[in-house]
Write an enzyme that holds these catalytic residues in place. Structure first.
Site, short mmCIF file in Angstrom:
data_model
loop_
_atom_site.label_atom_id
_atom_site.label_comp_id
_atom_site.label_asym_id
_atom_site.label_seq_id
_atom_site.Cartn_x
_atom_site.Cartn_y
_atom_site.Cartn_z
N SER A 241 25.88 22.61 -6.79
CA SER A 241 25.38 21.95 -8.20
C SER A 241 26.98 22.04 -9.05
CB SER A 241 24.30 22.88 -8.65
OG SER A 241 24.97 24.47 -8.74
N HIS A 271 20.84 25.85 -1.11
CA HIS A 271 21.24 26.15 -2.44
C HIS A 271 20.40 26.64 -3.18
CE1 HIS A 271 24.21 26.26 -5.73
NE2 HIS A 271 24.12 25.27 -5.98
N HIS A 321 25.91 35.82 2.39
CA HIS A 321 26.84 35.08 1.31
C HIS A 321 28.03 34.64 2.04
CE1 HIS A 321 28.56 33.88 -2.43
NE2 HIS A 321 27.34 33.83 -2.82
N ARG A 330 24.20 40.72 -8.84
CA ARG A 330 23.11 40.10 -9.50
C ARG A 330 21.68 40.75 -8.76
NH1 ARG A 330 24.45 33.97 -8.25
NH2 ARG A 330 24.75 34.86 -6.37
N ASP A 376 18.88 35.82 -4.63
CA ASP A 376 17.81 35.10 -4.26
C ASP A 376 16.84 36.26 -3.84
OD1 ASP A 376 18.58 32.41 -5.19
OD2 ASP A 376 19.76 32.46 -3.35
#
Length: 437
Positions: A241, A271, A321, A330, A376
């Site tokens: 993005s 993504h 990742h 996060r 996520d």
């Protein structure tokens, strides 16, 4: 000129000269070497972009202008000491490379409140799509429809000097960020609440207003949205993005075009769609093995399911990742939020149990560089806890957040006067010749 633009101009004039000097005097300096494997597997690890807003550290996670997530949770302004940082403050930091004061954050909140009225035709365009259209389809389409209001596009057609491209780009970015929650919430209410639209509340901050317009009014949800929009705001310049927004902008497309293009990339399953995939996968697992906690026998059931899933050539969504080699900070921030506010939630409990079960299974395979969960893995379970269970919408929320980073960077792209991006490509024959096959 408002004071943020004045600060941006002062800093920008200095850094623009540095960029020009680097191009002119050090243009032949070799920065990196590129292997065939890197080219043919997604250009991973190849230094080829200038991005100032954030940097991904494999051992410490994302750093925004040098600050880690735990540092920013402490240093960025909050509405109260127990709450979450306001995303306005992170945007200020990414834009100006300085920590904001409470007054700076309040200024941005007020500015975005003043600018949040969406042109009526944008809703007409969204409404022209079938209600069955995916939320990200509607979101990207709505953003494109906003391009009619681009001040940069108008200024460019009128012949604005190149060194001033950033001025109207800044205005477009401020207007776009201000209006995104209204558009996103409109799509949410259209798709899942019969079109019963909730107007913005001028007394609320940017994130809380997003929650309000979606129909969720409680201080805990406001705090969740502040955290969510803060954590998902940026992730270096090479992710799809961010890179797509930069690439399209490099053609001097207006910010609405560039950001809309970035959002079509975010919609991909590799993504931003991944947070939806996590919830879908967990529900599929529970359908097969039944409701479970985290007792030893239940951990074994989960581990067996994970092993069988992997044996079919599939990956566990939310784990691993490309760059990180530790648990995503996060993820940790969301886990701490859950420990503070969420009690007796089965989905959250399962997510916590997966943290204990999945990494050892992945490590046992001996091929996984990073078996730890990423952002996520947790976000969907928190949204579900507060009643936002329409997981097809989660990527839109991700997109609203990601605007903060990619659009702050877009302003700097224009400030530096970066040229159109045009890497060299070769046919397969060339690669075979290099390898001698």
């Amino acid at each position: 000129m408002d004071y943020i633009k004045e600060k941006l101009l002062k800093k920008g004039e200095q850094e623009r000269q540095i960029v020009k000097k680097l191009v002119k005097e050090y243009g032949d300096l070799q920065l990196d070497t590129v292997s065939m494997g890197q080219v043919l597997t997604g250009m991973k690890g190849v230094t080829s972009l200038l991005t100032v807003t954030s940097k991904l550290d494999p051992e410490n996670g994302i750093r925004f202008r040098g600050y880690s997530i735990p540092e920013l949770q402490e240093k960025l302004p909050k509405l109260n000491p127990e709450g979450e940082p306001l995303p306005e403050g992170l945007f200020y930091l990414m834009l100006l490379d300085e920590l904001p004061t409470t007054e700076d954050v309040q200024y941005l909140t007020n500015e975005w409140t003043k600018r949040n009225k969406v042109p009526g035709h944008v809703f007409d365009v969204i409404n022209a799509l079938p209600p069955t259209s995916k939320p990200m389809t509607q979101f990207s389409t709505g953003i494109l429809a906003m391009a009619t209001e681009s001040l940069f596009q108008k200024a460019y057609r009128e012949g604005v000097p190149k060194d001033e491209y950033w001025v109207t780009t800044y205005e477009d970015v401020m207007n776009l960020i201000a209006q995104l929650p209204t558009i996103a919430a409109y799509i949410y209410r259209r798709n899942f609440h019969g079109g019963d639209v909730i107007p913005p509340d001028p007394k609320l901050d940017w994130a809380a207003n997003f929650a309000h317009m979606m129909g969720y009014d409680s201080e805990e949800v406001y705090r969740l949205f502040r955290m969510y929009l803060f954590l998902h705001a940026d992730h270096e310049g090479g992710n799809v993005s961010a890179h797509t927004t930069h690439l399209v902008s490099s053609a001097l497309s207006n910010p609405f075009y560039a950001y809309a293009a970035g959002m079509t990339g975010l919609a991909g399953p590799l993504h931003g769609y991944a947070n939806q995939e996590v919830i879908r996968w967990i529900k599929g697992m529970l359908d097969e093995i039944g409701p479970c906690g985290c007792a030893d026998e239940e951990k074994e059931k989960i581990a067996n399911y994970v092993k069988n899933y992997i044996s079919e050539g599939k990956v566990i969504p939310g784990f691993g990742h490309a760059v990180l080699r530790v648990t995503d900070p996060r993820y940790v921030a969301q886990k701490k939020f859950a420990e503070k506010y969420v009690k007796d939630d089965h989905m959250v409990d399962v997510v916590n149990c997966l943290y204990e079960v999945v990494p050892p299974v992945l490590q046992s395979l001996g091929k996984v560089k990073n078996p730890w969960p990423n952002v996520d893995a947790y976000s969907g379970s928190l949204l579900q806890h507060y009643g936002i269970d329409e997981y097809f919408f989660y990527t839109v929320m991700f997109g609203v957040s990601r605007a903060l980073g990619v659009l702050a960077q877009l302003i700097w792209d224009r400030m530096y006067g970066l040229p159109i991006e045009r890497p060299k490509s070769q046919p397969l024959k060339w690669f075979r010749e290099q390898a001698g096959i």
